[in-house]
Design a protein around this motif. Structure first.
Motif, short mmCIF file in Angstrom:
data_model
loop_
_atom_site.label_atom_id
_atom_site.label_comp_id
_atom_site.label_asym_id
_atom_site.label_seq_id
_atom_site.Cartn_x
_atom_site.Cartn_y
_atom_site.Cartn_z
N GLY A 151 0.79 -1.23 0.00
CA GLY A 151 0.00 0.00 0.00
C GLY A 151 0.82 1.27 0.00
O GLY A 151 0.26 2.38 0.09
N THR A 206 -7.40 1.79 -5.35
CA THR A 206 -6.95 0.82 -4.35
C THR A 206 -7.51 1.11 -2.95
O THR A 206 -7.58 0.21 -2.12
N LYS A 225 -6.64 -6.76 -1.65
CA LYS A 225 -5.37 -6.23 -1.16
C LYS A 225 -4.25 -7.25 -1.28
O LYS A 225 -3.08 -6.91 -1.15
#
Length: 209
Positions: free
Chosen positions: A57, A141, A149
């Motif tokens: 991330g 996202t 994820k």
């Protein structure tokens, strides 16, 4: 003594550095010509820099040759009704090469994937790999479900399993399944196989926009 997983990560990084440097040097003349053509067409910036979501991330800046007109501003809205992750039917596409927001040079470099060549630099500095799931924009996202994820467990790639099996013509659901497959099964051998297939896909313009 390094574990098998640590050794795999080490050798993948060595491969990334070696092939990205070789790729950069081999394509440098092409990139120079493209840079001059972009500048001559409208005098605008040569590179397009955009924030993308990387491994775990982490956000980073991705580099591409600019293919859109300077005055063009895309107003994309995502997330409406996305309460359980990005829908499988969703297809993310920037404006196509036939769109008036694309320059003449831009249409060519998109179709031939030359616009992606500056990402060799992303691979060199380590926020991307040669092979992996393509990095998505954070505006998308941020809506990933827990399962989605999973594709963020590895570094994003310049090319990937989804790119050699459809590129921009596949849905989000199809792309996700291919990316999960890569995350679960990636290896140096698989990476080499994907790189070979990438050459074929690029030369045939399959799935190009």
């Amino acid at each position: 003594m390094m574990s098998k997983q640590t050794m795999a990560i080490f050798f993948k990084r060595i491969m990334d550095i070696f092939f990205s440097v070789v790729g950069f040097l081999m394509t440098a003349p092409i990139m120079l010509v493209v840079a001059v053509c972009i500048k001559l067409e409208d005098g605008g910036p040569i590179l397009f820099v955009q924030t993308r979501t990387g491994k775990d991330g982490k956000l980073f800046s991705i580099y591409k040759f600019r293919s859109m007109k300077v005055e063009s501003r895309q107003q994309n809205e995502y997330g409406k009704g996305w309460e359980e992750g990005v829908p499988d039917a969703f297809i993310f596409k920037e404006c196509s090469s036939e769109n008036p927001c694309i320059t003449r040079v831009g249409a060519f470099i998109r179709r031939t994937s030359i616009d992606e060549l500056p990402q060799f630099f992303n691979v060199m500095i380590g926020n991307m790999s040669l092979v992996g799931p393509r990095p998505e924009i954070p505006e998308i996202t941020c809506y990933y479900s827990k399962e989605q994820k999973k594709r963020l467990r590895v570094k994003p790639g310049l090319t990937g399993w989804a790119q050699v099996n459809g590129r921009s013509s596949i849905t989000n659901g199809e792309k996700m399944q291919m990316d999960y497959h890569y995350v679960d099964n990636h290896s140096i051998r698989m990476d080499m196989y994907i790189l070979v297939l990438t050459v074929k896909v690029v030369l045939t313009f399959k799935g190009a926009v």
